[in-house]
Structure formats: C-alpha cells, structure tokens
Scaffold this motif. Structure first.
Motif, PDB file in Angstrom:
ATOM      1  N   GLY A  14       1.766  12.659 -12.082  1.00  0.00           N
ATOM      2  CA  GLY A  14       1.911  11.985 -10.376  1.00  0.00           C
ATOM      3  C   GLY A  14       1.904  10.647 -10.414  1.00  0.00           C
ATOM      4  O   GLY A  14       2.580  10.092  -9.336  1.00  0.00           O
ATOM      5  N   PHE A  15       0.559  10.781 -10.242  1.00  0.00           N
ATOM      6  CA  PHE A  15       0.122   9.116 -10.159  1.00  0.00           C
ATOM      7  C   PHE A  15       0.858   8.029 -10.749  1.00  0.00           C
ATOM      8  O   PHE A  15       0.898   7.555 -10.078  1.00  0.00           O
ATOM      9  N   TRP A  16       1.653   8.012 -11.542  1.00  0.00           N
ATOM     10  CA  TRP A  16       2.285   7.263 -12.208  1.00  0.00           C
ATOM     11  C   TRP A  16       3.621   6.848 -11.903  1.00  0.00           C
ATOM     12  O   TRP A  16       4.086   5.849 -11.557  1.00  0.00           O
ATOM     13  N   LEU A  17       4.396   8.078 -11.404  1.00  0.00           N
ATOM     14  CA  LEU A  17       5.315   8.256 -10.829  1.00  0.00           C
ATOM     15  C   LEU A  17       5.254   7.504  -9.324  1.00  0.00           C
ATOM     16  O   LEU A  17       5.853   6.944  -8.772  1.00  0.00           O
ATOM     17  N   ALA A  18       4.240   7.750  -8.893  1.00  0.00           N
ATOM     18  CA  ALA A  18       3.939   7.201  -7.036  1.00  0.00           C
ATOM     19  C   ALA A  18       3.729   5.404  -6.758  1.00  0.00           C
ATOM     20  O   ALA A  18       4.085   5.304  -7.079  1.00  0.00           O
ATOM     21  N   LEU A  19       3.389   5.601  -7.840  1.00  0.00           N
ATOM     22  CA  LEU A  19       3.254   4.079  -8.181  1.00  0.00           C
ATOM     23  C   LEU A  19       4.031   3.687  -8.230  1.00  0.00           C
ATOM     24  O   LEU A  19       4.040   2.313  -7.101  1.00  0.00           O
ATOM     25  N   GLY A  20       4.639   3.480  -9.598  1.00  0.00           N
ATOM     26  CA  GLY A  20       6.002   2.949  -9.323  1.00  0.00           C
ATOM     27  C   GLY A  20       6.877   3.006  -8.116  1.00  0.00           C
ATOM     28  O   GLY A  20       7.559   1.882  -7.529  1.00  0.00           O
ATOM     29  N   TYR A  21       7.493   4.861  -7.341  1.00  0.00           N
ATOM     30  CA  TYR A  21       8.081   4.429  -6.160  1.00  0.00           C
ATOM     31  C   TYR A  21       7.021   3.578  -5.107  1.00  0.00           C
ATOM     32  O   TYR A  21       7.615   2.724  -4.879  1.00  0.00           O
ATOM     33  N   GLY A  25       9.011   0.327  -3.163  1.00  0.00           N
ATOM     34  CA  GLY A  25       9.235   0.222  -1.392  1.00  0.00           C
ATOM     35  C   GLY A  25       8.450  -0.948  -1.024  1.00  0.00           C
ATOM     36  O   GLY A  25       8.889  -1.544  -0.005  1.00  0.00           O
ATOM     37  N   ILE A  26       7.532  -1.459  -1.544  1.00  0.00           N
ATOM     38  CA  ILE A  26       7.060  -2.458  -1.110  1.00  0.00           C
ATOM     39  C   ILE A  26       7.866  -4.199  -1.560  1.00  0.00           C
ATOM     40  O   ILE A  26       7.762  -4.258  -0.764  1.00  0.00           O
ATOM     41  N   ILE A  27       8.616  -4.513  -2.494  1.00  0.00           N
ATOM     42  CA  ILE A  27       9.546  -4.763  -2.775  1.00  0.00           C
ATOM     43  C   ILE A  27      10.902  -4.849  -1.718  1.00  0.00           C
ATOM     44  O   ILE A  27      11.332  -6.017  -1.289  1.00  0.00           O
ATOM     45  N   CYS A  28      10.814  -3.181  -1.608  1.00  0.00           N
ATOM     46  CA  CYS A  28      12.109  -3.011  -0.421  1.00  0.00           C
ATOM     47  C   CYS A  28      11.659  -3.605   0.444  1.00  0.00           C
ATOM     48  O   CYS A  28      12.235  -4.240   1.561  1.00  0.00           O
ATOM     49  N   CYS A  29      10.410  -3.900   1.203  1.00  0.00           N
ATOM     50  CA  CYS A  29       9.608  -3.425   2.489  1.00  0.00           C
ATOM     51  C   CYS A  29      10.029  -5.574   2.978  1.00  0.00           C
ATOM     52  O   CYS A  29       9.684  -5.967   3.644  1.00  0.00           O
ATOM     53  N   VAL A  30       9.532  -6.545   1.207  1.00  0.00           N
ATOM     54  CA  VAL A  30       9.303  -7.840   1.493  1.00  0.00           C
ATOM     55  C   VAL A  30      10.861  -8.111   1.415  1.00  0.00           C
ATOM     56  O   VAL A  30      11.116  -9.337   2.381  1.00  0.00           O
ATOM     57  N   LEU A  31      11.582  -7.404   0.863  1.00  0.00           N
ATOM     58  CA  LEU A  31      13.437  -7.956   0.858  1.00  0.00           C
ATOM     59  C   LEU A  31      13.748  -8.073   2.487  1.00  0.00           C
ATOM     60  O   LEU A  31      14.961  -8.470   2.199  1.00  0.00           O
ATOM     61  N   ILE A  35      14.245  -2.357   4.268  1.00  0.00           N
ATOM     62  CA  ILE A  35      13.533  -2.077   4.682  1.00  0.00           C
ATOM     63  C   ILE A  35      13.335  -0.552   4.247  1.00  0.00           C
ATOM     64  O   ILE A  35      12.547   0.168   4.116  1.00  0.00           O
ATOM     65  N   PRO A  36      14.936   0.315   5.141  1.00  0.00           N
ATOM     66  CA  PRO A  36      14.995   1.288   4.810  1.00  0.00           C
ATOM     67  C   PRO A  36      14.480   2.454   3.280  1.00  0.00           C
ATOM     68  O   PRO A  36      14.206   3.031   3.538  1.00  0.00           O
ATOM     69  N   PHE A  37      15.914   0.837   2.746  1.00  0.00           N
ATOM     70  CA  PHE A  37      15.076   1.969   1.332  1.00  0.00           C
ATOM     71  C   PHE A  37      13.876   1.678   1.093  1.00  0.00           C
ATOM     72  O   PHE A  37      13.191   2.509   0.046  1.00  0.00           O
ATOM     73  N   GLY A  38      13.006   0.847   1.915  1.00  0.00           N
ATOM     74  CA  GLY A  38      11.656   0.830   1.037  1.00  0.00           C
ATOM     75  C   GLY A  38      10.994   1.675   1.122  1.00  0.00           C
ATOM     76  O   GLY A  38       9.811   2.885   1.044  1.00  0.00           O
ATOM     77  N   ILE A  39      11.428   2.384   2.714  1.00  0.00           N
ATOM     78  CA  ILE A  39      10.623   3.603   3.722  1.00  0.00           C
ATOM     79  C   ILE A  39      10.918   5.028   2.315  1.00  0.00           C
ATOM     80  O   ILE A  39      10.431   5.936   2.909  1.00  0.00           O
ATOM     81  N   ALA A  40      11.743   5.207   2.678  1.00  0.00           N
ATOM     82  CA  ALA A  40      12.117   6.095   1.233  1.00  0.00           C
ATOM     83  C   ALA A  40      11.883   6.476   0.312  1.00  0.00           C
ATOM     84  O   ALA A  40      11.471   7.427  -0.142  1.00  0.00           O
ATOM     85  N   ALA A  41      11.635   4.602  -0.679  1.00  0.00           N
ATOM     86  CA  ALA A  41      10.364   5.400  -1.673  1.00  0.00           C
ATOM     87  C   ALA A  41       9.304   5.078  -1.046  1.00  0.00           C
ATOM     88  O   ALA A  41       8.606   5.654  -2.849  1.00  0.00           O
ATOM     89  N   PHE A  42       8.482   4.870   0.235  1.00  0.00           N
ATOM     90  CA  PHE A  42       7.353   5.106  -0.094  1.00  0.00           C
ATOM     91  C   PHE A  42       7.209   7.137   0.527  1.00  0.00           C
ATOM     92  O   PHE A  42       6.125   7.499   0.549  1.00  0.00           O
ATOM     93  N   ARG A  43       8.305   7.514   0.782  1.00  0.00           N
ATOM     94  CA  ARG A  43       8.451   9.312   1.392  1.00  0.00           C
ATOM     95  C   ARG A  43       8.437  10.263   0.129  1.00  0.00           C
ATOM     96  O   ARG A  43       7.935  10.553  -0.103  1.00  0.00           O
ATOM     97  N   ILE A  44       9.675   9.066  -0.691  1.00  0.00           N
ATOM     98  CA  ILE A  44       9.215  10.035  -2.142  1.00  0.00           C
ATOM     99  C   ILE A  44       7.972   9.972  -2.996  1.00  0.00           C
ATOM    100  O   ILE A  44       7.871  10.515  -4.080  1.00  0.00           O
TER     101      ILE A  44
END
Length: 131
Positions: A14-21, A25-31, A35-44
């Motif tokens: 879980g820790f490694w999967l969450a870290l990847g997501y 999410g951070i990369i998606c939000c920077v772009l 941002i909607p994909f970043g929010i979804a990545a944070f949720r996952i």
C-alpha cells in the motif's frame, strides 16, 4: 481483522502504491489542465493506502465529460495500471498468506481503469449497497 489486513497491506504494498499515485497526482496538478486526473489519482492513492473496509460506488451526477475523461485516462494510464494491478495480484495470490492482498489488488483494477465519477466509501455506508 480489517485493521490487521490494512497494516500488512500498508507495509508490503500500500505505501508504495499510494506513493506512486500521489506522485502522479502532483504531476497532473502541476500541469493545470489535468487537475481532474490529479484529483482522481489522489483518490485512488488514498484507496490504495487503506483498501480493506472500503469500496467504490459510481456517482449519480457523473456526465458526458466524466466519460470522456475516463476514455482519456484509460488510454494514457488506466490500461497500464490495471495490468500492473492484475499481475501484482496474481503474484500475491501464489502464497496462501498473500491471497487477501492479491484480492485487494484486484479490487483496485476497476477504479484504476475508470477513476472519474467514482466515490470511495466505507463498506458500511448505505451507498455501498446500491446496485
């Protein structure tokens, strides 16, 4: 039992999967436009951090743009994430002890394919029982 499984999951996967997501999410939000994909990545990522005792439900207010976003997500990232969760789940199911962890990986496949228009709720939530 859920707490014990979540702790074992957190340590081994879980820790490694969450870290990847979260990183995605951070990369998606920077772009900005993604941002909607970043929010979804944070949720996952939160779901991947603590999957036992939670489930996904489709949101009733998801519309056409959600479907378009899910198609884009599927092409860019969803298919690869689902394949990774599938192979990881199979590898975890090889041992008796790893079967619950493998099943948790399989539970992440649908949300990794279509993350937009999905809420993650506790299994005791009334929305979790709606078909």
């Amino acid at each position: 039992m859920r707490t014990l499984l979540n702790l074992i999951w957190l340590i081994f996967a879980g820790f490694w999967l969450a870290l990847g997501y979260f990183f995605a999410g951070i990369i998606c939000c920077v772009l900005i436009i993604t941002i909607p994909f970043g929010i979804a990545a944070f949720r996952i990522g939160v779901f991947a951090l603590w999957p036992f005792g939670q489930t996904t439900v489709r949101r009733g207010d998801a519309g056409v743009m959600t479907a378009v976003g899910n198609v884009i997500w599927f092409v860019v990232a969803g298919l690869w994430l689902a394949i990774a969760h599938l192979f990881t789940g199979i590898a975890l199911c090889v041992t008796i002890i790893g079967i619950p962890l493998g099943l948790a990986n399989f539970k992440l496949i649908p949300v990794s394919l279509r993350p937009l228009g999905v809420d993650i709720v506790p299994t005791g939530d009334p929305r979790a029982f709606v078909a």
